[in-house]
Design a protein around this motif. Sequence first.
Motif, mmCIF file in Angstrom:
data_model
loop_
_atom_site.group_PDB
_atom_site.id
_atom_site.type_symbol
_atom_site.label_atom_id
_atom_site.label_comp_id
_atom_site.label_asym_id
_atom_site.label_seq_id
_atom_site.Cartn_x
_atom_site.Cartn_y
_atom_site.Cartn_z
ATOM 1 N N PRO A 1 -4.182 1.774 -0.908
ATOM 2 C CA PRO A 1 -3.506 3.002 -0.514
ATOM 3 C C PRO A 1 -2.027 2.750 -0.242
ATOM 4 C CG PRO A 1 -4.971 2.240 1.244
ATOM 5 C CD PRO A 1 -5.162 1.334 0.086
ATOM 6 N N PHE B 1 -4.992 15.734 13.846
ATOM 7 C CA PHE B 1 -5.430 15.093 15.074
ATOM 8 C C PHE B 1 -5.355 16.079 16.241
ATOM 9 C CE2 PHE B 1 -3.432 11.340 12.784
ATOM 10 C CZ PHE B 1 -4.629 10.985 12.197
ATOM 11 N N GLY C 1 -5.653 8.880 8.950
ATOM 12 C CA GLY C 1 -4.737 7.920 9.559
ATOM 13 C C GLY C 1 -4.309 6.843 8.574
ATOM 14 N N THR D 1 6.195 12.676 5.041
ATOM 15 C CA THR D 1 6.301 11.265 4.673
ATOM 16 C C THR D 1 6.944 11.116 3.302
ATOM 17 O OG1 THR D 1 4.124 11.265 3.690
ATOM 18 C CG2 THR D 1 4.259 10.646 6.002
ATOM 19 N N ILE E 1 -0.282 10.543 -1.319
ATOM 20 C CA ILE E 1 -1.069 10.975 -0.164
ATOM 21 C C ILE E 1 -2.069 12.044 -0.532
ATOM 22 C CG2 ILE E 1 -0.938 11.930 2.159
ATOM 23 C CD1 ILE E 1 1.265 10.243 2.749
ATOM 24 N N ASN F 1 -4.455 7.027 5.385
ATOM 25 C CA ASN F 1 -3.721 7.710 4.333
ATOM 26 C C ASN F 1 -2.248 7.887 4.684
ATOM 27 O OD1 ASN F 1 -3.826 10.755 2.565
ATOM 28 N ND2 ASN F 1 -4.343 8.768 1.772
ATOM 29 N N LEU F 2 -1.984 8.089 5.992
ATOM 30 C CA LEU F 2 -0.605 8.311 6.425
ATOM 31 C C LEU F 2 0.070 7.008 6.837
ATOM 32 C CD1 LEU F 2 -1.273 11.567 8.406
ATOM 33 C CD2 LEU F 2 0.247 11.388 6.442
ATOM 34 N N GLY F 3 -0.575 5.889 6.551
ATOM 35 C CA GLY F 3 0.104 4.610 6.748
ATOM 36 C C GLY F 3 -0.256 3.878 8.020
ATOM 37 N N THR G 1 1.785 4.930 1.002
ATOM 38 C CA THR G 1 2.280 6.202 1.521
ATOM 39 C C THR G 1 3.088 6.965 0.481
ATOM 40 O OG1 THR G 1 4.042 4.943 2.521
ATOM 41 C CG2 THR G 1 2.270 5.614 3.960
ATOM 42 N N MET H 1 4.348 6.089 11.844
ATOM 43 C CA MET H 1 3.690 4.893 11.319
ATOM 44 C C MET H 1 4.647 4.099 10.434
ATOM 45 S SD MET H 1 0.765 4.845 12.678
ATOM 46 C CE MET H 1 1.383 5.759 14.082
ATOM 47 N N LEU H 2 5.554 4.824 9.785
ATOM 48 C CA LEU H 2 6.510 4.142 8.906
ATOM 49 C C LEU H 2 7.710 3.610 9.679
ATOM 50 C CD1 LEU H 2 6.535 6.637 5.901
ATOM 51 C CD2 LEU H 2 5.469 4.391 5.987
ATOM 52 N N PHE I 1 3.510 12.187 12.606
ATOM 53 C CA PHE I 1 2.654 11.008 12.662
ATOM 54 C C PHE I 1 2.945 9.981 11.562
ATOM 55 C CE2 PHE I 1 -1.123 8.549 11.701
ATOM 56 C CZ PHE I 1 -1.514 8.126 12.949
ATOM 57 N N GLY I 2 2.977 10.465 10.322
ATOM 58 C CA GLY I 2 3.206 9.547 9.206
ATOM 59 C C GLY I 2 4.547 8.826 9.323
#
Lengths: 253, 293
Positions: B104, B118, A151, B181, B109, A153-155, B106, B133-134, B129-130
């Motif tokens: 870290p 997940f 999680g 991503t 990765i 890692n993916l931002g 994005t 988040m962005l 997902f990534g």
Amino acid sequence: MSRILKNLIFYGSLLAAWALIAHAKIWPPYLFPAPLDVWQSLRDGFADHSFWIAIGVSMRRVTIGYALSVVMGMILGFGIASSKFLEETVGPLLTSLQSLPSICWLPLAMLWFGLSEKAIYFVIITGSVLSITISMESGRHAIPRIYSQAGRNLGARGWKLFVFVLLPASLPHLVSGLKQGWAFAWRALVSGEMIVAGLGLGQLLMVGRDNSDMSMVLAVMLVIVLIGWAIDGLVFRGIEGWFNRRWGLGAAA
Amino acid sequence: MSLAQIALPEVKNALHVVQPRHLPGYDASPASISLRGVVQSFQARKGPRLVALSNIDLDIRAGEFLCVVGPSGCGKSSLLSLIAGLAFPTGGEVRVNGRIVTGPGTDRILIFQEHGLFPWLTVGQNVEFGMRMLGVGRRERRERSEQYLQLVHLAAFRDSYIHQLSGGMRQRVAIARVLATQPSVLLMDEPFAALDAQTRDMLHDELERIWKQTGCTIVFVTHNVREAVRLGSRVIMITYRPGTIRSQMGIELPRPRHMDDPRVAMLSGEILDELREEINKAVAAEYNHVPNS
């Protein structure tokens, strides 16, 4: 099929035995009513709406109290799990508090809140919040590290990590706690209502006692059991099944 | 001679020709990475400090496919964590595109051996997902996830759950999730170690193709020397405790390559000879129970 048959035989014999003993008149009918008397009380109770009103009031109380418990328990459990200090201090305290029957909180609640709805909510929450907290705490620990790594890692950071990764990852562990919490909430509600508040199923039991109406007492007890059983069977069994399918637990893991 | 033996290379070539050089919409330009005098040491619970990496100087060109080999416990994974920004060097500096790594990001990765997908999300949602988040919008997320699922040949599994997929499919979802991503650096830590040989071969082909199409920089850690030669444009060898760069080899074999190519086997043999001493040290340490520190 055979299982239904077994249960039919079991409950049939139980009812028959009950009816026979009542028919023998060992005890007077006002102390040991026959099944038909209880059935009549049940019908009367629903016919004059007193049962419906009591069920409505009790369900509203338990829904609000339980919802508060769930939110508080999840926050508490998560908070405790993310601090080593809290975990080693508050954790054991919660476990020991869990051995205290929730009705023991009632005198305290009555002094604080009087004979009010608040006292009822207080008892429901103290009854159910601990099992939810404890299961949330253990759920938080059971999350594989790889999920939070992936999680981050993916931002996903901060609240996003919590909402989108940690919370869903701990949900399967939480379900058993939610279920147990529900059972405790329901019990706490009924015992609280017997002593504190007007209306509600617990109060109806006391009305039955005051009128020496044993068949009504039994009818209300039956209603309490049936509601508890139905919610456990319909709601929580459904949630568990959904989790197992979606997370691939059990069948195809 | 069977017909299949003759036909096979042609099919491969045909596939190779059809693929575009760059994936449309893949915006990230590859990043270069440089490590200068990097030292990474840990305080073991008892005993002296464990030096995982010592004095590493390494330049990775933008768009390079670098493979890192070495005996287990030599600090290969530490190297990836440093570039990913999940750990910080005890000494020296790590730069990506000239900027010092402070955490870290994005743009870089990491893909693990355990895929870390997940289970509560569908394949499509995992890939999105990534981007979610962005803060990428719903429609673009959908489009891009479809594109990357096609890239790993899993478009038909968009609505499946992870537990319904095989190990190789899961790893492909993990790759699609990361690529979606649009990182400029892909860090892979023994991503195929847990897979069976056929699945691994297939994923090698896919990874090689994806690398060509996205043009991103890949740092690939493995203990499997042949895998490193099959994939990498350069292979570096890390020594056993403390981890230093023992030597390196540019691999100029034509692509697409294959694990069973005799030239791959030959180069692997050379690298293994070079590494033998280090592997023996690692084995000896394990067998003699020499304390890890």
